[in-house]
Design a protein around this motif. Structure first.
Motif, PDB file in Angstrom:
ATOM      1  N   TYR A  65     -41.835  17.469  -0.878  1.00 42.14           N
ATOM      2  CA  TYR A  65     -40.668  16.842  -0.835  1.00 42.14           C
ATOM      3  C   TYR A  65     -39.797  17.016  -1.942  1.00 42.14           C
ATOM      4  CZ  TYR A  65     -37.676  12.259  -1.244  1.00 42.14           C
ATOM      5  OH  TYR A  65     -36.701  11.688  -1.460  1.00 42.14           O
ATOM      6  N   ALA A  66     -38.438  17.082  -1.580  1.00 46.62           N
ATOM      7  CA  ALA A  66     -37.435  17.532  -2.866  1.00 46.62           C
ATOM      8  C   ALA A  66     -36.151  16.433  -2.562  1.00 46.62           C
ATOM      9  CB  ALA A  66     -36.823  18.893  -2.593  1.00 46.62           C
ATOM     10  N   PRO A  67     -36.412  15.375  -3.408  1.00 50.21           N
ATOM     11  CA  PRO A  67     -35.499  14.189  -3.345  1.00 50.21           C
ATOM     12  C   PRO A  67     -34.004  14.508  -3.634  1.00 50.21           C
ATOM     13  CG  PRO A  67     -36.694  14.016  -5.308  1.00 50.21           C
ATOM     14  CD  PRO A  67     -37.234  15.129  -4.738  1.00 50.21           C
ATOM     15  N   MET A  68     -33.741  15.642  -4.402  1.00 55.60           N
ATOM     16  CA  MET A  68     -32.293  15.879  -4.740  1.00 55.60           C
ATOM     17  C   MET A  68     -31.611  16.835  -3.498  1.00 55.60           C
ATOM     18  SD  MET A  68     -30.893  17.884  -8.017  1.00 55.60           S
ATOM     19  CE  MET A  68     -28.995  18.397  -8.056  1.00 55.60           C
ATOM     20  N   LYS A  69     -32.468  17.425  -3.055  1.00 52.44           N
ATOM     21  CA  LYS A  69     -31.779  18.247  -1.915  1.00 52.44           C
ATOM     22  C   LYS A  69     -32.969  18.988  -0.930  1.00 52.44           C
ATOM     23  CE  LYS A  69     -28.184  20.861  -2.128  1.00 52.44           C
ATOM     24  NZ  LYS A  69     -27.020  21.895  -2.382  1.00 52.44           N
ATOM     25  N   ALA A  70     -33.041  18.674   0.256  1.00 43.32           N
ATOM     26  CA  ALA A  70     -34.167  19.218   1.269  1.00 43.32           C
ATOM     27  C   ALA A  70     -34.220  20.827   1.201  1.00 43.32           C
ATOM     28  CB  ALA A  70     -33.874  18.732   2.635  1.00 43.32           C
ATOM     29  N   PRO A  71     -35.090  21.551   1.189  1.00 44.26           N
ATOM     30  CA  PRO A  71     -35.106  22.878   1.253  1.00 44.26           C
ATOM     31  C   PRO A  71     -34.447  23.385   2.574  1.00 44.26           C
ATOM     32  CG  PRO A  71     -37.368  22.262   1.748  1.00 44.26           C
ATOM     33  CD  PRO A  71     -36.513  21.070   1.446  1.00 44.26           C
ATOM     34  N   ASP A 106     -31.482  22.207   3.860  1.00 37.51           N
ATOM     35  CA  ASP A 106     -30.334  21.722   3.373  1.00 37.51           C
ATOM     36  C   ASP A 106     -29.133  22.726   3.851  1.00 37.51           C
ATOM     37  OD1 ASP A 106     -27.544  21.035   1.831  1.00 37.51           O
ATOM     38  OD2 ASP A 106     -28.518  19.076   1.883  1.00 37.51           O
ATOM     39  N   PRO A 107     -27.976  22.804   4.211  1.00 33.32           N
ATOM     40  CA  PRO A 107     -27.285  23.802   4.830  1.00 33.32           C
ATOM     41  C   PRO A 107     -26.522  24.227   3.593  1.00 33.32           C
ATOM     42  CG  PRO A 107     -26.372  21.796   5.604  1.00 33.32           C
ATOM     43  CD  PRO A 107     -27.800  21.324   5.251  1.00 33.32           C
ATOM     44  N   LEU A 108     -26.373  23.496   2.634  1.00 32.52           N
ATOM     45  CA  LEU A 108     -25.564  23.917   1.514  1.00 32.52           C
ATOM     46  C   LEU A 108     -26.493  24.527   0.464  1.00 32.52           C
ATOM     47  CD1 LEU A 108     -22.760  23.669   0.249  1.00 32.52           C
ATOM     48  CD2 LEU A 108     -23.395  21.751  -1.076  1.00 32.52           C
ATOM     49  N   PRO A 109     -26.231  26.049   0.049  1.00 34.06           N
ATOM     50  CA  PRO A 109     -26.722  26.882  -0.903  1.00 34.06           C
ATOM     51  C   PRO A 109     -26.522  26.178  -2.579  1.00 34.06           C
ATOM     52  CG  PRO A 109     -25.312  27.975   0.422  1.00 34.06           C
ATOM     53  CD  PRO A 109     -24.825  26.787   0.574  1.00 34.06           C
ATOM     54  N   SER A 110     -27.722  26.270  -3.048  1.00 33.95           N
ATOM     55  CA  SER A 110     -27.669  25.918  -4.441  1.00 33.95           C
ATOM     56  C   SER A 110     -29.014  26.473  -5.181  1.00 33.95           C
ATOM     57  CB  SER A 110     -27.737  24.421  -4.817  1.00 33.95           C
ATOM     58  OG  SER A 110     -28.777  23.968  -4.286  1.00 33.95           O
ATOM     59  N   GLY A 111     -29.093  26.415  -6.432  1.00 33.20           N
ATOM     60  CA  GLY A 111     -30.515  26.916  -6.972  1.00 33.20           C
ATOM     61  C   GLY A 111     -31.497  25.976  -6.862  1.00 33.20           C
ATOM     62  N   ASP A 112     -31.055  24.712  -6.650  1.00 28.89           N
ATOM     63  CA  ASP A 112     -32.085  23.626  -6.437  1.00 28.89           C
ATOM     64  C   ASP A 112     -32.864  23.913  -5.064  1.00 28.89           C
ATOM     65  OD1 ASP A 112     -32.807  21.051  -7.896  1.00 28.89           O
ATOM     66  OD2 ASP A 112     -32.895  20.398  -5.918  1.00 28.89           O
ATOM     67  N   ARG A 113     -31.981  24.372  -4.082  1.00 29.31           N
ATOM     68  CA  ARG A 113     -32.626  24.530  -2.725  1.00 29.31           C
ATOM     69  C   ARG A 113     -33.392  25.769  -2.694  1.00 29.31           C
ATOM     70  NH1 ARG A 113     -28.911  26.517   2.413  1.00 29.31           N
ATOM     71  NH2 ARG A 113     -29.208  28.437   1.088  1.00 29.31           N
ATOM     72  N   ALA A 114     -32.862  26.741  -3.632  1.00 33.28           N
ATOM     73  CA  ALA A 114     -33.499  28.141  -3.718  1.00 33.28           C
ATOM     74  C   ALA A 114     -35.044  28.034  -4.090  1.00 33.28           C
ATOM     75  CB  ALA A 114     -32.689  29.161  -4.431  1.00 33.28           C
ATOM     76  N   MET A 115     -35.006  27.098  -5.393  1.00 31.50           N
ATOM     77  CA  MET A 115     -36.324  26.790  -5.891  1.00 31.50           C
ATOM     78  C   MET A 115     -37.411  25.969  -5.022  1.00 31.50           C
ATOM     79  SD  MET A 115     -37.839  27.847  -8.786  1.00 31.50           S
ATOM     80  CE  MET A 115     -39.248  27.988  -7.933  1.00 31.50           C
ATOM     81  N   ALA A 116     -36.750  24.942  -4.207  1.00 25.78           N
ATOM     82  CA  ALA A 116     -37.489  24.225  -3.354  1.00 25.78           C
ATOM     83  C   ALA A 116     -38.175  25.237  -2.305  1.00 25.78           C
ATOM     84  CB  ALA A 116     -36.382  23.176  -2.771  1.00 25.78           C
ATOM     85  N   ARG A 117     -37.131  26.136  -1.681  1.00 29.85           N
ATOM     86  CA  ARG A 117     -37.788  27.053  -0.829  1.00 29.85           C
ATOM     87  C   ARG A 117     -38.807  28.068  -1.471  1.00 29.85           C
ATOM     88  NH1 ARG A 117     -32.185  28.851   2.634  1.00 29.85           N
ATOM     89  NH2 ARG A 117     -32.024  27.042   3.696  1.00 29.85           N
ATOM     90  N   GLY A 118     -38.855  28.163  -2.584  1.00 30.59           N
ATOM     91  CA  GLY A 118     -39.501  29.181  -3.602  1.00 30.59           C
ATOM     92  C   GLY A 118     -41.016  28.443  -3.435  1.00 30.59           C
TER      93      GLY A 118
END
Length: 358
Positions: A7-13, A15-27
């Motif tokens: 689970y990532a409360p700030m941004k789901a992995p 999510d259509p909008l790129p960001s470093g947070d999404r990248a780290m969640a996916r990682g």
């Protein structure tokens, strides 16, 4: 095979909008799967509240109760054995994971969590308390920066384990080195607050750079696009806006650049630093707590109090010294290969998760 609820409360992995947070969640998901674990995205419930609106926080807390019931039932059916939440902090606390884990009787783990006790009073009071509750509930917290470690260790319970997990790229091997056919590159969302502050510092620094042999590509987009464009309008065609790039196109932008310019105002760490250095780019950043954990330590970085002038001096040095720029880039590339690829992260996660579910 261990079944992990992620689970990532700030941004789901996804999510259509790129960001470093999404990248780290996916990682993290990739690292877990590389370790042989099965990962389920437990929830897409987004708890980010960036304005300090107490009424909105109360609404999120009410909605979270319904999500806890829904997710708990899903977890029972799926047979989750451990819960891992990525990035719990006072503006986006985990309002779900600790309660689901308790209901299911499974270990609750955190990756990249921060404690901000000074926020326990003021506009984020309820969310800051929720973030503290999540930290208190975690059996294991994987910390990604030394700055986070200090606060986590100061308030850790006697049985809580704090484990170092370096920020990493979702790759096992380095990309091809940059061809360095173009100049400067900046990568960041167009968002008010810290992102705009970084862009403003870059624009101010460029006005003070004595070496005029530069061009700048900016990769990013967002709600503050007009404000970012206004900051760089004075430079005309020397600054090119690339827009939001998919991963392949962004990798191509790194591959043709020479220097990544990003001050890193209040960055947790910054995935763009890792990507740029993996391609062999030198980095011009400010010496900030999160930045220190991901940039090559053999280079010199100006302190924030030096302002745009410090960044301009560093740019002047690198622009006038191609051999030094190349050397720094190659040293940074070797540093990333040694410390920031997925294999080490996967081993760290697997080792500790196997221990807590045994």
């Amino acid at each position: 095979m261990i079944r992990v609820a992620f689970y990532a409360p700030m941004k789901a992995p996804d999510d259509p909008l790129p960001s470093g947070d999404r990248a780290m969640a996916r990682g993290l998901i990739s690292a877990l799967e590389a370790g042989g674990m099965h990962v389920d995205l437990a929830s897409r419930f987004k708890s980010r509240e960036s304005s300090g609106n107490a009424d909105l926080q109360a609404e999120y807390l009410r909605k979270a109760q319904d999500e806890v019931r829904r997710v708990s039932e899903a977890g029972r059916k799926s047979g989750w054995q451990v819960w891992l939440t990525y990035h719990n902090y006072y503006k986006a606390p985990d309002l779900i994971g600790p309660f689901v884990a308790e209901l299911l009787g499974i270990p609750y783990l955190l990756a990249e969590a921060t404690r901000a006790r000074k926020r326990l009073t003021g506009p984020w009071e309820r969310f800051a308390q929720a973030a503290e509750t999540a930290c208190d509930a975690a059996k294991v917290i994987f910390f990604m920066t030394r700055h986070d470690e200090e606060a986590l260790r100061a308030y850790a319970g006697p049985e809580q384990q704090l484990i170092s997990l370096r920020p990493f790229l979702s790759r096992s091997f380095l990309p091809a080195p940059a061809k360095k056919t173009e100049g400067l590159l900046s990568v960041g969302m167009f968002r008010r607050g810290d992102k705009i502050a970084s862009y403003a510092l870059i624009a101010q620094a460029l006005t003070q750079v004595r070496n005029r042999d530069w061009t700048l590509d900016i990769a990013g987009d967002g709600p503050a696009r007009s404000e970012v464009e206004a900051l760089f309008a004075q430079f005309g065609s020397r600054v090119r806006f690339l827009g939001a790039l998919d991963d392949k196109t962004l990798q191509a932008a790194y591959a043709r650049s020479t220097i990544l310019v990003w001050p890193g105002v209040n960055e947790a760490f910054g995935m763009s630093y890792l990507e740029a250095q993996a391609h062999g780019l030198a980095v011009v950043a400010q010496d900030r707590p999160g930045v220190r954990d991901v940039v090559f330590s053999g280079a010199a970085y100006p302190r924030p109090e030096q302002g745009p002038g410090g960044l301009a001096d560093r740019l002047d040095l690198l622009l006038s010294s191609p051999k030094l720029t190349w050397h720094i880039g190659q040293s940074a590339r070797a540093h990333i290969e040694k410390h920031n690829l997925i294999s080490d992260a996967s081993a760290t996660l697997l080792d500790k998760i196997q221990e807590v579910v045994a």
